[in-house]
Design an enzyme around this catalytic site. Structure first.
Site, short mmCIF file in Angstrom:
data_model
loop_
_atom_site.label_atom_id
_atom_site.label_comp_id
_atom_site.label_asym_id
_atom_site.label_seq_id
_atom_site.Cartn_x
_atom_site.Cartn_y
_atom_site.Cartn_z
N SER A 272 0.28 2.95 0.37
CA SER A 272 -0.94 2.27 0.82
C SER A 272 -0.99 2.18 2.33
O SER A 272 0.04 2.19 3.00
CB SER A 272 -1.00 0.87 0.22
OG SER A 272 0.03 0.08 0.80
N LYS A 273 -2.20 2.09 2.84
CA LYS A 273 -2.38 1.93 4.28
C LYS A 273 -1.66 0.67 4.75
O LYS A 273 -1.06 0.63 5.80
CB LYS A 273 -3.87 1.77 4.62
CG LYS A 273 -4.63 3.07 4.48
CD LYS A 273 -6.09 2.90 4.86
CE LYS A 273 -6.85 4.13 4.35
NZ LYS A 273 -8.28 4.09 4.61
#
Ligand code: GLU
Length: 503
Positions: A272-273
């Protein structure tokens, strides 16, 4: 109300399914709220491969109803990343097509038209609950161990109730009535599941600020754009029954669904970012010098396999071999070592001219003025570096000294190789190299060996001593390639500088 002017959805057109037209149509629907994520690139690739395999169409839709977070810069970056990967789309994006516009913020009237239909048929209703009231309802549902957080109380409002709430200044949301029967989700990857109705609450499809929700816009566009297969990540699995319920309430045929497994890091956490930053940004890999072919090969293997052996796939082979039936059910691990291995392989496959073209921007980015260099010399440098590039950007540290003398000598290398006799060796080698005629690979090499033999010096000691003087490091291409590529004058000048340093 009047039907919307753009992309007007008529009953007859919506009744005709895209499947009846026999063309596979798939889409990728990024939200332009940041860079293109590796997971989204994988979604794009699987859709693109599926389309190309079946001679279908790949559509790029922009899900930008979250106006506060959507930016033009992000949209451009997504386009560029997809183009760089070679995942060209047939419709949508800035390209347009028969179902334009493909940008959700420009399709508000279409959603509004469907919302009015849902309200008119009694399949949707206005909900006037305030956020505080919803919190209280949620807390109560939790206490009663209900699966649904919202109890559907606004289903039963009278006209008088609504007028009273409106007079209080409350802005309603629109909720879809979830059916009482289970919703069947037939998933090509995960199989068929029946979702119990008591796990589904009446979903908000229009927020109180008038913005339609993702679940509404997504399924309307999928149907409107005649998408036959929705291929997306399993993070959307819970949305699918809601979207099916919306389509059913609108009397629309739903596409087929295929949910592809999550991409995980090597500790099993979803990529995930938030947790992995730019490690998940496709643009980062482009900037570091990964080749699109390596990236595609790598991303294809995140959740898909042809058999348990083959790792290297050309794009053509991926198109030929890609099938949803071979997409796995469980998460796949993002292993950067594998990407590096693939990239080394693909760089190695480029011929010298293509490899030189590929590394030129990386030299230029670091301020190395390659325009002034003869093309032949650049290609010789690239040849000398050979298989040593994992990423194209590695060219810079590995070749900087071909363009400018080293400004320092690596301390570790100096400690290991520049012993007491370093100065003598350099002086003697300077004399040898000054005299050798012509200054070419073979002559230089045999002159060096003659010197080491006569003086009874180990070859490696002489070579490393000289290498550090010329390049500042103890690693790199063949020393003789370096000598010839630098040329006699530059070699002698660098030897002199090193002698001063050793003193
Ligand atoms: N905009 C959604 C996303 O980026 C699209 C999901 C879908 O494919 O329906 O996750």
């Amino acid at each position: 109300m009047n039907p919307p002017p753009v992309g007007e959805p008529s009953r007859s057109r919506l009744g005709e399914t895209s499947r009846a037209r026999h063309q596979i149509r798939v889409r990728m629907a990024p939200s332009p709220t940041g860079f293109l994520h590796i997971g989204s690139a994988r979604t794009a690739l699987f859709n693109w491969l599926f389309a190309r395999h079946h001679n279908g169409a790949f559509i790029l839709r922009i899900d930008d109803t979250d106006a506060a977070r959507s930016t033009d810069a992000s949209m451009r970056e997504i386009y560029e990343s997809l183009q760089w990967l070679g995942l060209e789309w047939d419709e949508g994006g800035e390209k347009g097509g028969p179902h334009a516009p493909y940008v959700q913020s420009e399709r508000r009237d279409i959603y509004e038209w469907h919302v009015q239909r849902l309200l008119a048929s009694g399949n949707a209703y206005h909900c006037y609950c305030t956020p505080e009231e919803l919190d209280a309802i949620r807390a109560q549902s939790r206490a009663e161990k209900q699966n649904r957080a919202y109890d559907g109380r606004c289903r039963h409002l009278t006209q008088a109730d609504k007028e009273r709430f409106a007079a209080e200044g409350r802005k309603p949301t629109v909720r879809i009535k979830m059916p009482d029967a289970p919703i069947r989700v037939a998933d090509i990857v995960l199989g068929t599941r029946d979702i119990s109705p008591d796990t589904l609450e009446d979903e908000v499809i229009v927020r109180s600020n008038g913005m339609p929700s993702y679940n509404l816009t997504s399924i309307i566009d999928d149907v409107e754009m005649q998408i036959t297969h929705v291929i997306r990540g399993t993070e959307h699995l819970n949305n699918t029954p809601k979207q099916i319920a919306i389509a059913n309430a609108l009397g629309l045929n739903v596409p087929q669904f295929a949910h592809i497994p999550l991409v995980l890091d090597n500790t099993g956490r979803k990529l995930s970012k938030r947790h992995h930053g730019t490690l998940v940004a496709v643009s980062r890999y482009r900037e570091e010098g990964y080749l699109p072919a390596a990236m595609l090969n790598f991303v294809a293997r995140l959740g898909w396999a042809f058999d348990d052996k083959q790792e290297i796939f050309s794009v053509e082979e991926l198109i030929e071999k890609f099938e949803l039936a071979r997409v796995g059910k469980s998460g796949s691990v993002f292993d950067i070592k594998k990407l590096d291995w693939l990239n080394t392989h693909y760089i190695g496959k480029l011929d010298v001219a293509a490899r030189t073209d590929a590394v030129i921007p990386f030299w230029e980015k670091e301020g190395i003025d390659v325009v002034a260099e003869p093309r032949e010399r650049l290609e010789s440098i690239v040849t000398a570096v050979g298989e040593r590039l994992t990423k194209l950007q590695d060219i810079v540290p590995q070749t900087r000294y071909f363009f400018a003398a080293p400004t320092e000598y690596e301390p570790k290398a100096v400690k290991k190789w520049w012993k007491k006799d370093a100065r003598d060796i350099l002086t003697a080698l300077g004399a040898v190299l000054e005299a050798v005629e012509p200054f070419e690979l073979e002559t230089v090499e045999s002159a060096m060996w003659q010197y080491t033999e006569e003086r009874n010096i180990k070859r490696v000691a002489a070579m490393q001593t000289l290498r550090i003087a010329l390049t500042g490091t103890s690693f790199g291409p063949s020393l003789f390639d370096i000598l010839v590529l630098l040329g006699r004058d530059e070699v002698l000048a660098r030897i002199q500088r090193a002698i001063q340093f050793v003193k």
